[in-house]
Design an enzyme around this catalytic site. Structure first.
Site, PDB file in Angstrom:
ATOM      1  CG  ASP A 145      35.024  38.190  43.893  1.00 45.35           C
ATOM      2  OD1 ASP A 145      35.160  38.498  44.836  1.00 45.35           O
ATOM      3  OD2 ASP A 145      35.519  37.951  43.184  1.00 45.35           O
ATOM      4  CG  HIS A 146      35.391  35.319  46.134  1.00 44.36           C
ATOM      5  ND1 HIS A 146      36.128  33.491  45.675  1.00 44.36           N
ATOM      6  CD2 HIS A 146      35.931  35.327  45.566  1.00 44.36           C
ATOM      7  CE1 HIS A 146      36.774  34.049  44.858  1.00 44.36           C
ATOM      8  NE2 HIS A 146      37.164  35.066  44.471  1.00 44.36           N
ATOM      9  CG  HIS A 149      38.052  40.002  48.148  1.00 50.05           C
ATOM     10  ND1 HIS A 149      39.164  39.066  47.778  1.00 50.05           N
ATOM     11  CD2 HIS A 149      38.641  40.663  49.536  1.00 50.05           C
ATOM     12  CE1 HIS A 149      40.839  39.862  48.399  1.00 50.05           C
ATOM     13  NE2 HIS A 149      40.136  40.812  48.979  1.00 50.05           N
ATOM     14  CG  HIS A 198      39.515  35.353  49.808  1.00 46.23           C
ATOM     15  ND1 HIS A 198      39.121  33.937  48.259  1.00 46.23           N
ATOM     16  CD2 HIS A 198      39.575  36.168  48.404  1.00 46.23           C
ATOM     17  CE1 HIS A 198      38.704  34.326  47.023  1.00 46.23           C
ATOM     18  NE2 HIS A 198      39.590  35.925  47.673  1.00 46.23           N
TER      19      HIS A 198
END
Length: 291
Positions: free
Chosen positions: A84-85, A82, A80
């Protein structure tokens, strides 16, 4: 609801979890990421895939490049978007020439303050995977498993050769995930959890926290935890209409102050789902039972 724990893994070091899977931890610990975001390298031959490349931090990208070595990156996969990804996907593509393949692009603003990472506006996939679509490399096969709920674009990736499932933030190895409207949807999240409970994955590799080996047991517990929260909300409203902050105070005893906003968003996600089912109604900032 806490689940499985392990000592903090080494930052920036590739750790072999099974013959086809290595893990590299980014140095971005927080109340929402635990020790940080865990990127995974799939493949032990000439081809590898990178799952959840993580934040756009030079040290983490260098660590991924070092772990990749002489192998060819055939896919950079994001569960996904976000921040932090997925932000490291673009610079990793620049350095390896690999396509970005996985979840759809999504960039929304939250309806209120949030403590977890907001959406990544830079994410541009070369190919979006539908549920059941596959990626293949030298000795490995990844199958996309659509799991909306935490975000509407969330995917897990099943490693067919070993029975592993890369769960992103849908199932974490240390806590339940946050579900934040308007994009986070509790009804979809619960349906996705039921889907995982029907599967027979041997191990979960989450983006945050320890690997999970009691997969169906953990999912069953998380489903029960969410249903318990829903019952708590309904009991709160049996005493009369209430705003969300009052419910959070009553329901989350001893909560870390950094997580109060997320708890409120989780209660809102439950209330939104209950309203869709006709059980509650809102007036201004106050919620009440329909009967």
């Amino acid at each position: 609801m806490a689940s499985q724990t392990e000592p903090a893994p080494p930052v920036g070091t590739a750790v072999t979890l099974e013959p086809l899977v290595r893990r590299v931890l980014a140095d971005n610990p927080s109340a929402f990421t635990l020790h940080g975001t865990q990127s995974y390298l799939v493949g032990a031959g000439r081809d590898v895939a990178v799952i959840d490349p993580g934040p756009d931090e030079a040290e983490h990208i260098d660590a991924l490049i070092a772990a990749i070595g002489d192998a060819r990156v055939v896919a950079i996969c994001c569960t996904h978007t976000h921040r932090d990804h997925s932000p490291a996907a673009a610079p990793l593509k620049q350095r390896t020439g690999a396509p970005i393949i996985g979840c759809a692009a999504l960039n929304l603003e939250s309806i209120g303050p949030r403590g977890d990472a907001p959406f990544d506006p830079t994410y541009t996939p070369d190919r979006v995977l539908a549920d059941g679509e596959r990626l293949t490399g030298d000795g490995w096969t990844l199958t996309a498993v659509a799991t909306p709920g935490h975000t509407s674009n969330h995917l897990c990736f099943a490693l067919e050769e070993s029975g592993a499932l890369f769960t992103g933030d849908h199932v974490m190895g240390w806590s339940t995930t946050v579900v934040i409207p308007p994009d986070g949807d509790m009804g979809q999240y619960m349906a996705s959890m039921e889907l995982l409970h029907q599967r027979e994955d041997k191990v979960y590799y989450p983006a945050h926290g320890a690997p999970v080996t009691n997969t169906r047991q953990l999912v069953r517990g998380m489903i029960g935890h969410r249903r318990q929260r829903e019952r708590q909300i309904l009991r709160q409203l049996q005493d009369g209409p209430k705003p969300i902050p009052a419910m959070v105070t009553a329901m989350y005893k001893g909560l870390d102050s950094r997580l109060v906003g997320a708890a409120g968003m989780s209660v809102l996600a439950h209330l939104t789902d209950l309203a869709r089912r006709g059980e509650v109604v809102s007036t201004d900032d106050t919620w009440s039972l329909t009967n």
